[in-house]
Design an enzyme around this catalytic site. Structure first.
Site: not given
Ligand code: QV4
Ligand code: CA
Length: 488
Positions: A100, A158, A167, A197, A233, A337
């Site tokens: 994504n 999206r 994105d 993901d 997911e 799982r």
């Molecule tokens: C932060 C702020 C933002 C801000 C930004 C500024 O939150 O608002 O704009 O800083 O730079 C990490 C940090 C997060 C940070 C982001 C970007 O935790 O605070 O933004 O990086 O720097 C995993 C972690 C996230 C992590 C992300 C990327 O859970 O915390 O973000 O990896 O490293 C929703 C979705 C679902 C998602 C779920 C967690 O619908 O799809 O949230 N789950 C999947 C994965 C998950 C992963 C992602 C998606 C992204 O299972 O592990 O997120 O790939 O429900």
């Molecule tokens: Ca998207």
């Protein structure tokens, strides 16, 4: 895309979260195949950003820099060797595909990536793919911040950035092609499918176009014409614009309601009781069984990322966790799982590592458990043996239900297996109809059948299928499970 192509009637898959490829290869050979696990979900294998504040968080792997197969888990050669060795013992590999987005907008510029590949997040340039500014959705996103601000608006969910992650414009043929090339490279190496993901953040039509370009599975290990297995997911607890059902035609979907409800039931919160699970499954408004992937916890909700909150049962509540996992593996609903974690104190903390940030090997103790910070829930005897139970009872109906109107329940799977739970604060002591053929059975929770003998409790089933069960509420594991292969 719904068929996981599992081998030898094996049913449960295990997420070996953050394991190195070399360790997974060994685990397939020495443990997963002999114990009957069907497959492994691996951590994202593509090159990602390397972050030092916080220090090397586990979630850096969800910020791709390129599609080079070079990650914290190892090199492309190690990945290839692992896929080959696991396939050779009939254990499938499912890849966590992050398609994504690329890294976060504040990811900076430089070579702070797993293999030193240059990128510039400010300019949205990832030359090794290559992706440039026009391959991202910023023109399409309508929010002021460029981030997702409301989950009630399907367009921004999206087309805007999930927590600032750049994105990708998956409507572009070029972007679809690059993503499909990445997935096809893995398919050709022998993987059986993908956990995709952040699907809520992609249009089903765009995903369909990408999946349509995927190769059939490698015929060295899979039947000709086999399509890759897909689990998407999508977190749908029922309160948002986007529904899990929008994705059913593209593959299975994660059923997060299962995880959060099972936690609430096991903890006996909100007046929930185990006896209410008589109609567990679609009866609880979960998605159709053939569409769902279910789990007690996942790598996000076990540490408070994503939804579910404190109800989620994890390895930290080991007694309840074993009960919840046993319930899931005994019950016919869904594809299951099992989570395999590393220990942590802070939710950002990455896997057990050396001072230079490299991941530690998984240490195996003489008693089959793991050390050096690896929890290995899948190696806990009760959980391993219930994965075996699921294989033995596969295809059998949910049968011979009994409950006490509270938190003591029992059910069978045709004449192939039977399980009894006591999650009340008083003993369970009674005779139940198991539906099993008469004989002496070994309880696979307290022990296992070894050389014709039982290392745990034995259960005598009479010629009429009835057996006596005595489970104290103070037992280490207040449950008993027997199956056709545990007959002495
Ligand atoms: C932060 C702020 C933002 C801000 C930004 C500024 O939150 O608002 O704009 O800083 O730079 C990490 C940090 C997060 C940070 C982001 C970007 O935790 O605070 O933004 O990086 O720097 C995993 C972690 C996230 C992590 C992300 C990327 O859970 O915390 O973000 O990896 O490293 C929703 C979705 C679902 C998602 C779920 C967690 O619908 O799809 O949230 N789950 C999947 C994965 C998950 C992963 C992602 C998606 C992204 O299972 O592990 O997120 O790939 O429900
Ligand atoms: Ca998207």
């Amino acid at each position: 895309y719904h068929n996981p192509h599992t081998k030898h009637g094996r049913q449960a898959i295990v997420h070996l979260f953050e394991w190195k490829w070399a360790d997974i290869a060994s685990e397939c050979e020495r443990f997963l195949a002999p114990k009957g696990f069907a497959g492994v979900q691996i951590s994202p294998p593509q090159e990602s950003i390397v972050l030092t504040t916080p220090w090397r968080p586990w979630w850096e792997r969800y910020q791709p820099i390129s599609y080079n197969l070079c990650s914290r888990s190892g090199s492309e050669m190690e990945l290839k060797d692992m896929i080959t060795r696991c396939n050779n013992v009939g254990v499938n590999i499912y890849v966590d595909a992050v398609i994504n987005h690329m890294c976060g907008a504040s990811g900076g510029e430089g070579t702070h990536s797993n293999c030193g590949t240059y990128f510039n997040a400010n300019k949205k340039e990832f030359p090794s793919v290559p992706f440039g500014a026009s391959d991202f959705n910023d023109g399409k996103c309508k929010t002021a911040s460029g981030n997702i601000e409301s989950y009630d608006d399907r367009n921004q969910v999206r087309d805007c950035r999930l927590v600032s992650l750049l994105d990708l414009a998956l409507e572009k043929d070029y972007v679809r092609g690059k993503v499909a090339d990445y997935m096809n490279k893995l398919i050709d190496m022998g993987v059986a499918g993908f956990r995709v993901d952040a699907c809520k953040h992609m249009w089903p039509g765009d995903m369909e176009a990408v999946f349509g370009r995927l190769h059939n599975l490698n015929t060295k290990w899979f039947n000709a014409g086999s399509r890759p297995f897909i689990v998407q997911e999508v977190i749908d607890l029922g309160h948002e614009a986007i529904k899990a059902s929008e994705y059913f035609h593209l593959g299975r979907v994660t059923e997060f309601r299962y995880s959060s409800k099972l936690g609430v039931i096991m903890r006996k919160w909100d007046g929930e009781k185990l006896c209410y699970t008589k109609n567990w499954g679609e009866g609880w408004a979960f998605m159709p069984t053939g569409n769902s992937l279910v789990f007690v916890d996942n790598h996000d909700n076990q540490r408070g990322h994503g939804p579910g909150g404190s109800s989620i049962v994890t390895f930290k509540d080991s007694r309840l966790y074993k009960m919840a996992t046993a319930y899931m593996l005994a019950h016919p609903y869904g594809m299951t799982r099992v989570m395999s974690s590393f220990a942590w104190d802070h939710s950002d903390q990455g896997p057990p590592s050396h001072a230079d940030g490299s991941t530690k090997n998984v240490k195996i103790n003489p008693d089959d458990t793991c050390g050096d910070g690896w929890v290995c829930e899948h190696r806990w005897r009760q959980i391993t043996n219930m994965a075996g139970f699921r294989n033995v009872v596969n295809g059998q109906p949910h049968s011979n239900w009994w409950d006490n109107g509270s938190n003591q329940v029992a059910f069978g799977r045709g004449d192939r297996g039977f399980i009894v739970f006591n999650n009340d604060d008083w003993p369970l002591n009674l005779t139940l109809n198991t539906g099993m053929p008469g004989g002496v059975y070994c309880d696979v929770i307290s022990g296992r059948k070894e050389g014709g003998r039982c290392t745990g409790k034995t259960i005598n089933v009479g010629g009429d299928g009835r057996a006596h069960f005595n489970i104290s509420n103070t037992d280490e594991d207040p449950m008993v499970a027997i199956h056709a292969d545990s007959k002495l």
